[in-house]
Design a protein around this motif. Structure first.
Motif, PDB file in Angstrom:
ATOM      1  N   LEU A 155       1.117  -1.314  -0.108  1.00 32.98           N
ATOM      2  CA  LEU A 155       0.043   0.106  -0.199  1.00 32.98           C
ATOM      3  C   LEU A 155       1.137   1.309   0.061  1.00 32.98           C
ATOM      4  O   LEU A 155       0.514   2.151  -0.784  1.00 32.98           O
ATOM      5  CB  LEU A 155      -1.354   0.116   1.140  1.00 32.98           C
ATOM      6  CG  LEU A 155      -1.978  -1.079   0.575  1.00 32.98           C
ATOM      7  CD1 LEU A 155      -3.265  -1.431   2.602  1.00 32.98           C
ATOM      8  CD2 LEU A 155      -2.988  -0.617   0.215  1.00 32.98           C
ATOM      9  N   ASN A 156       2.246   1.283   0.755  1.00 30.66           N
ATOM     10  CA  ASN A 156       2.762   2.140   0.640  1.00 30.66           C
ATOM     11  C   ASN A 156       3.150   2.292  -0.949  1.00 30.66           C
ATOM     12  O   ASN A 156       3.802   3.823  -1.413  1.00 30.66           O
ATOM     13  CB  ASN A 156       4.245   2.145   1.460  1.00 30.66           C
ATOM     14  CG  ASN A 156       4.981   3.080   1.446  1.00 30.66           C
ATOM     15  OD1 ASN A 156       4.559   4.469   2.718  1.00 30.66           O
ATOM     16  ND2 ASN A 156       6.088   3.282   0.783  1.00 30.66           N
ATOM     17  N   HIS A 157       3.895   1.811  -1.431  1.00 31.89           N
ATOM     18  CA  HIS A 157       3.948   1.335  -2.479  1.00 31.89           C
ATOM     19  C   HIS A 157       3.062   2.382  -3.434  1.00 31.89           C
ATOM     20  O   HIS A 157       3.457   2.862  -4.735  1.00 31.89           O
ATOM     21  CB  HIS A 157       4.763   0.897  -3.072  1.00 31.89           C
ATOM     22  CG  HIS A 157       5.326   0.363  -4.635  1.00 31.89           C
ATOM     23  ND1 HIS A 157       5.778   0.980  -5.347  1.00 31.89           N
ATOM     24  CD2 HIS A 157       3.995   0.136  -6.242  1.00 31.89           C
ATOM     25  CE1 HIS A 157       6.252   0.420  -6.710  1.00 31.89           C
ATOM     26  NE2 HIS A 157       5.176   0.191  -7.282  1.00 31.89           N
ATOM     27  N   PHE A 158       1.619   1.627  -3.626  1.00 33.46           N
ATOM     28  CA  PHE A 158       0.511   2.386  -4.174  1.00 33.46           C
ATOM     29  C   PHE A 158       0.453   3.529  -4.407  1.00 33.46           C
ATOM     30  O   PHE A 158       0.215   4.618  -4.767  1.00 33.46           O
ATOM     31  CB  PHE A 158      -0.161   1.159  -3.633  1.00 33.46           C
ATOM     32  CG  PHE A 158      -1.652   2.197  -5.192  1.00 33.46           C
ATOM     33  CD1 PHE A 158      -2.311   1.541  -5.921  1.00 33.46           C
ATOM     34  CD2 PHE A 158      -2.858   2.743  -3.667  1.00 33.46           C
ATOM     35  CE1 PHE A 158      -3.172   2.411  -6.185  1.00 33.46           C
ATOM     36  CE2 PHE A 158      -4.006   3.396  -4.351  1.00 33.46           C
ATOM     37  CZ  PHE A 158      -3.929   3.138  -5.522  1.00 33.46           C
ATOM     38  N   ALA A 159       0.466   4.457  -2.564  1.00 29.71           N
ATOM     39  CA  ALA A 159       0.491   5.738  -2.279  1.00 29.71           C
ATOM     40  C   ALA A 159       1.429   6.259  -2.952  1.00 29.71           C
ATOM     41  O   ALA A 159       2.002   8.006  -3.466  1.00 29.71           O
ATOM     42  CB  ALA A 159       0.619   5.636  -0.752  1.00 29.71           C
ATOM     43  N   ILE A 160       3.017   6.138  -2.834  1.00 35.90           N
ATOM     44  CA  ILE A 160       4.349   6.811  -4.067  1.00 35.90           C
ATOM     45  C   ILE A 160       4.770   6.230  -4.859  1.00 35.90           C
ATOM     46  O   ILE A 160       5.257   7.067  -5.604  1.00 35.90           O
ATOM     47  CB  ILE A 160       5.114   6.844  -2.613  1.00 35.90           C
ATOM     48  CG1 ILE A 160       6.044   5.400  -2.908  1.00 35.90           C
ATOM     49  CG2 ILE A 160       5.010   7.133  -1.092  1.00 35.90           C
ATOM     50  CD1 ILE A 160       7.413   4.899  -2.149  1.00 35.90           C
ATOM     51  N   ARG A 161       4.166   5.569  -5.908  1.00 35.06           N
ATOM     52  CA  ARG A 161       4.583   5.004  -7.018  1.00 35.06           C
ATOM     53  C   ARG A 161       4.544   6.300  -7.631  1.00 35.06           C
ATOM     54  O   ARG A 161       5.418   6.370  -8.899  1.00 35.06           O
ATOM     55  CB  ARG A 161       3.724   3.831  -7.655  1.00 35.06           C
ATOM     56  CG  ARG A 161       2.415   4.223  -8.114  1.00 35.06           C
ATOM     57  CD  ARG A 161       1.673   2.957  -8.229  1.00 35.06           C
ATOM     58  NE  ARG A 161       0.307   3.265  -9.214  1.00 35.06           N
ATOM     59  CZ  ARG A 161      -0.677   4.272  -8.733  1.00 35.06           C
ATOM     60  NH1 ARG A 161      -0.180   4.513  -7.285  1.00 35.06           N
ATOM     61  NH2 ARG A 161      -1.642   4.279  -8.734  1.00 35.06           N
ATOM     62  N   THR A 162       3.600   6.800  -8.155  1.00 37.04           N
ATOM     63  CA  THR A 162       3.620   8.114  -9.350  1.00 37.04           C
ATOM     64  C   THR A 162       4.366   9.736  -8.656  1.00 37.04           C
ATOM     65  O   THR A 162       4.420  10.637  -9.282  1.00 37.04           O
ATOM     66  CB  THR A 162       2.454   8.537  -9.327  1.00 37.04           C
ATOM     67  OG1 THR A 162       1.262   8.938  -8.310  1.00 37.04           O
ATOM     68  CG2 THR A 162       1.229   7.195 -10.499  1.00 37.04           C
ATOM     69  N   LYS A 163       4.434   9.920  -6.972  1.00 37.80           N
ATOM     70  CA  LYS A 163       5.543  10.576  -6.765  1.00 37.80           C
ATOM     71  C   LYS A 163       6.250  10.614  -6.466  1.00 37.80           C
ATOM     72  O   LYS A 163       7.365  11.141  -6.175  1.00 37.80           O
ATOM     73  CB  LYS A 163       4.612  11.689  -5.638  1.00 37.80           C
ATOM     74  CG  LYS A 163       3.440  11.336  -6.156  1.00 37.80           C
ATOM     75  CD  LYS A 163       2.675  11.523  -3.887  1.00 37.80           C
ATOM     76  CE  LYS A 163       1.305  11.281  -3.923  1.00 37.80           C
ATOM     77  NZ  LYS A 163       0.317  10.403  -3.881  1.00 37.80           N
ATOM     78  N   THR A 164       7.318   9.599  -6.266  1.00 35.81           N
ATOM     79  CA  THR A 164       8.719   8.979  -6.157  1.00 35.81           C
ATOM     80  C   THR A 164       9.245   8.569  -7.225  1.00 35.81           C
ATOM     81  O   THR A 164       9.012   7.192  -7.535  1.00 35.81           O
ATOM     82  CB  THR A 164       8.721   8.861  -5.055  1.00 35.81           C
ATOM     83  OG1 THR A 164       7.604   8.930  -3.616  1.00 35.81           O
ATOM     84  CG2 THR A 164      10.104   8.319  -3.999  1.00 35.81           C
ATOM     85  N   PRO A 165      10.897   8.862  -7.807  1.00 29.83           N
ATOM     86  CA  PRO A 165      11.150   8.658  -9.129  1.00 29.83           C
ATOM     87  C   PRO A 165      11.887   6.829  -8.213  1.00 29.83           C
ATOM     88  O   PRO A 165      11.836   5.977  -9.713  1.00 29.83           O
ATOM     89  CB  PRO A 165      12.596   9.156  -9.287  1.00 29.83           C
ATOM     90  CG  PRO A 165      11.812  10.656  -8.516  1.00 29.83           C
ATOM     91  CD  PRO A 165      11.584  10.281  -7.519  1.00 29.83           C
ATOM     92  N   ASP A 166      12.408   6.958  -6.923  1.00 27.78           N
ATOM     93  CA  ASP A 166      12.685   5.068  -6.900  1.00 27.78           C
ATOM     94  C   ASP A 166      12.239   4.570  -6.065  1.00 27.78           C
ATOM     95  O   ASP A 166      12.452   3.636  -5.435  1.00 27.78           O
ATOM     96  CB  ASP A 166      14.023   5.561  -6.449  1.00 27.78           C
ATOM     97  CG  ASP A 166      14.483   6.639  -4.901  1.00 27.78           C
ATOM     98  OD1 ASP A 166      12.666   7.805  -5.277  1.00 27.78           O
ATOM     99  OD2 ASP A 166      15.306   6.230  -4.274  1.00 27.78           O
ATOM    100  N   ALA A 167      10.247   4.732  -6.497  1.00 28.35           N
ATOM    101  CA  ALA A 167       9.460   3.690  -5.614  1.00 28.35           C
ATOM    102  C   ALA A 167       9.277   2.865  -5.392  1.00 28.35           C
ATOM    103  O   ALA A 167       9.196   1.929  -4.259  1.00 28.35           O
ATOM    104  CB  ALA A 167       8.019   4.276  -5.739  1.00 28.35           C
TER     105      ALA A 167
END
Length: 191
Positions: A155-167
């Protein structure tokens, strides 16, 4: 007389199967997210009448359950011949992460949807059997702890995947750390 038989409809004539409908729906979720899954749009994508889909799934909720089961099968745990429980938990976690990375828009289905299906049941049974083998005081608690940690990383990955280049790298590191922490905790509690 008491049983109902569905007629073979237009979907069968088009070569549709349950798995083809589920696969097309997952493709749509991959592109547009869970909220973008619409039965009419799915029928258009498949090239069939919307009613043909209902020969394979009775409604959208059942279709979401079928997608969830498909993802669970894709991320199924390793076999029953576990020689090192720590390695098995790590392999399973990375397999789940690989599914999530292939289908990031489906992560909410994969982690939050309560679905009573054979694949989910088999996963929970595999975890509980693994933890029972460690002779933990409460194998069900260990199962829930591990599943919660795993779902938290996804879920953390889902939340940051579009905001963080190295998600993706962050998710891999978090998964490694989560499995390590839980294995350490379980080792302390094992008899």
């Amino acid at each position: 007389m008491g049983s109902r038989h569905r007629k073979r409809g237009k979907g069968h004539a088009l070569g549709l199967t349950h798995e083809k409908v589920v696969s097309a729906a997952l493709d749509m979720v991959d592109r547009e997210g869970v909220e973008g899954l619409r039965m009419r749009a799915l029928a258009s994508q498949i090239g069939c009448d919307p009613m043909a889909i209902y020969h394979f799934v009775p409604n959208k909720a059942a279709l979401l359950d079928a997608i969830t089961e498909h993802l669970e099968r894709e991320g199924a745990p390793p076999g029953e011949d576990v020689t090192d429980w720590r390695v098995a938990l790590q392999e399973f976690a990375y397999k789940q992460l690989a599914v999530a990375l292939r289908h990031p828009n489906a992560i909410p289905l994969f982690t939050l949807r309560v679905s009573d299906n054979p694949a989910t049941t088999a996963t929970h049974k595999w975890l509980q059997t693994l933890f029972e083998g460690l002779q933990l005081p409460d194998p069900l608690h260990a199962t829930r702890l591990y599943a919660s940690g795993l779902n938290g990383v996804l879920l953390n990955h889902f939340a940051i995947r579009t905001k963080t280049p190295d998600a993706e790298r962050i998710a891999q590191t978090m998964m490694k750390d989560m499995v390590s922490a839980i294995c350490s905790r379980l080792s302390e509690r094992a008899r």
